[in-house]
Design an enzyme around this catalytic site. Sequence first.
Site, mmCIF file in Angstrom:
data_model
loop_
_atom_site.group_PDB
_atom_site.id
_atom_site.type_symbol
_atom_site.label_atom_id
_atom_site.label_comp_id
_atom_site.label_asym_id
_atom_site.label_seq_id
_atom_site.Cartn_x
_atom_site.Cartn_y
_atom_site.Cartn_z
ATOM 1 N N ASP A 102 -2.266 2.088 -4.483
ATOM 2 C CA ASP A 102 -3.758 2.466 -3.672
ATOM 3 C C ASP A 102 -4.578 1.470 -3.969
ATOM 4 O O ASP A 102 -4.611 0.648 -4.834
ATOM 5 C CB ASP A 102 -3.997 3.873 -4.216
ATOM 6 C CG ASP A 102 -3.293 5.041 -3.555
ATOM 7 O OD1 ASP A 102 -2.824 4.674 -2.614
ATOM 8 O OD2 ASP A 102 -3.151 5.918 -4.324
ATOM 9 N N HIS A 120 0.743 -1.086 0.109
ATOM 10 C CA HIS A 120 0.215 0.248 0.080
ATOM 11 C C HIS A 120 0.980 1.347 0.033
ATOM 12 O O HIS A 120 0.453 2.199 -0.351
ATOM 13 C CB HIS A 120 -1.025 0.106 1.118
ATOM 14 C CG HIS A 120 -2.256 0.524 1.111
ATOM 15 N ND1 HIS A 120 -2.318 1.664 -0.238
ATOM 16 C CD2 HIS A 120 -3.502 0.594 1.497
ATOM 17 C CE1 HIS A 120 -3.649 1.936 0.198
ATOM 18 N NE2 HIS A 120 -4.346 1.467 0.894
#
Length: 498
Positions: free
Chosen positions: A473, A469
């Site tokens: 995204d 992450h």
Amino acid sequence: MLEAAYVRQYPFDESQEAPLPEWEEYVRKTAVAALEKQTPAQLMAIRKQLYEVLTHCIPASTILKTIAMQLIDSVGESLKPVVAHQAAFYEHRLQSGQKAIVHLEAFMAKFMSIYKPDAKYRTIKVPHMADSITEGTLKSWAKMVGEQVEQDEEVASIETDKVDIPVNSPVGGVIRELLANEEDTVVVGQDLFKIEEGAVVEGGAAPPAPKAEAPSASEPIAAPKKSEPVAAPKKSEPVAPTPAVQAAKVAAPAALTSPVSFSTGERSERRVKMNRMRLRISERLKQSQNTAASLTTFNEIDMSNLIDLRKTYKDDVLKTHGVKLGYMGAFVKASTHALQAVPEVNASIDGDHLVYYDYCDVSVAVATPKGLVTPVLRNTERMSIVDVEQEIANLGKKARDNKITVEDMAGGTFTISNGGVFGSLYGTPIINMPQAAILGMHAIKDRPVVVNGKIEIRPMMYVALSYDHRIIDGREAVTFLVKLKEVIEDPRRLLLSV
């Protein structure tokens, strides 16, 4: 290596003339001379020197022990037991009363057939394995001392944290000394073994293992016992029950009501040392968990069209290209299509920079007996589905045969793991650092799904994308799986690049 029986002795007769001064040093020099001189004339000179020593009342067994001690000090560790064994053999011959000088000469000749100082010896070192590998564990010797080796033939195998590295002999000859033991840690450039270049094993191949000796003719063989006739059973006659029998009958009902005990069975355990590859896998997986901000997203794929495509063309592909058409080729190409559409997934972190790759090098997880390896398919954007299947078959065979190299696994920008071949229904794969994501494939199962407002039974597969992450995204991760799903459910999209 020789035991206490090989301690030097001084059994001289005082009534005779004085023996040779410092005879031990004299014999020591004689042994050294035997190591340096091998021509027939020089051997005769050595024999004459030994005979001269014998004429001065020194027991031949003492001379043999002294020479053996000197030889043991002069050779490597692997030859010490050979010299000790030969010395014990010829000492036994001397004790049998046979001609001493013959056996002393035979002992020297036997040793010189093994150790030839003026022969061309080469010390082979631990080879360079890879830029990131400096040491390994010597797992096995394929050749032992005294065995013939051809040029480029494997002599040893070194286990590293990535692959097993074979050590081949650069020349043909005979192995003369092993300089490391199995399970030793060896480093690049370390001396590994010595070979006599160009030598040939006398008598050809090594003799086969001895068979179990049959009993000699002088040993009597026990004759089989004759079977004795068995007496016919007599007719049963009524016998009055004894008091003990009557007591047992009375106690029987009580025994039936007693609790029954069950055995716990064998409770054992085994301890197995982790090999270097397993240790490295453990280290990298834990490093991934500790470093990446890992997250997993899921989707499901209707495999009907891909299954029909494979069923229709698998025979033609096998006949034309010599490779079986599976599902991995389609998933690699579909992943490549998605990587090009979502470049964030095909990236990595380098310090405080993001590195985006314009090429697609897909690592494919392959299970081997020693652990999981990830050979790399390079430039998959230029490959067809059949090209991918051929390369996967080649790399898979190399991995299972322990012939895969470090170069085969170097790099990679994205990884695919197919747990479905083992029956996995659902899972969250761990990211293969420093990559940004990994795709997990799972088993194909028939499930009821809604198609155009109707419930139908379709072959479905769950897919999972674990991603870092810090780089990717949620929008990009979900978009990647949607692109993958669209291509697998309609492979014609690959032809149109849509």
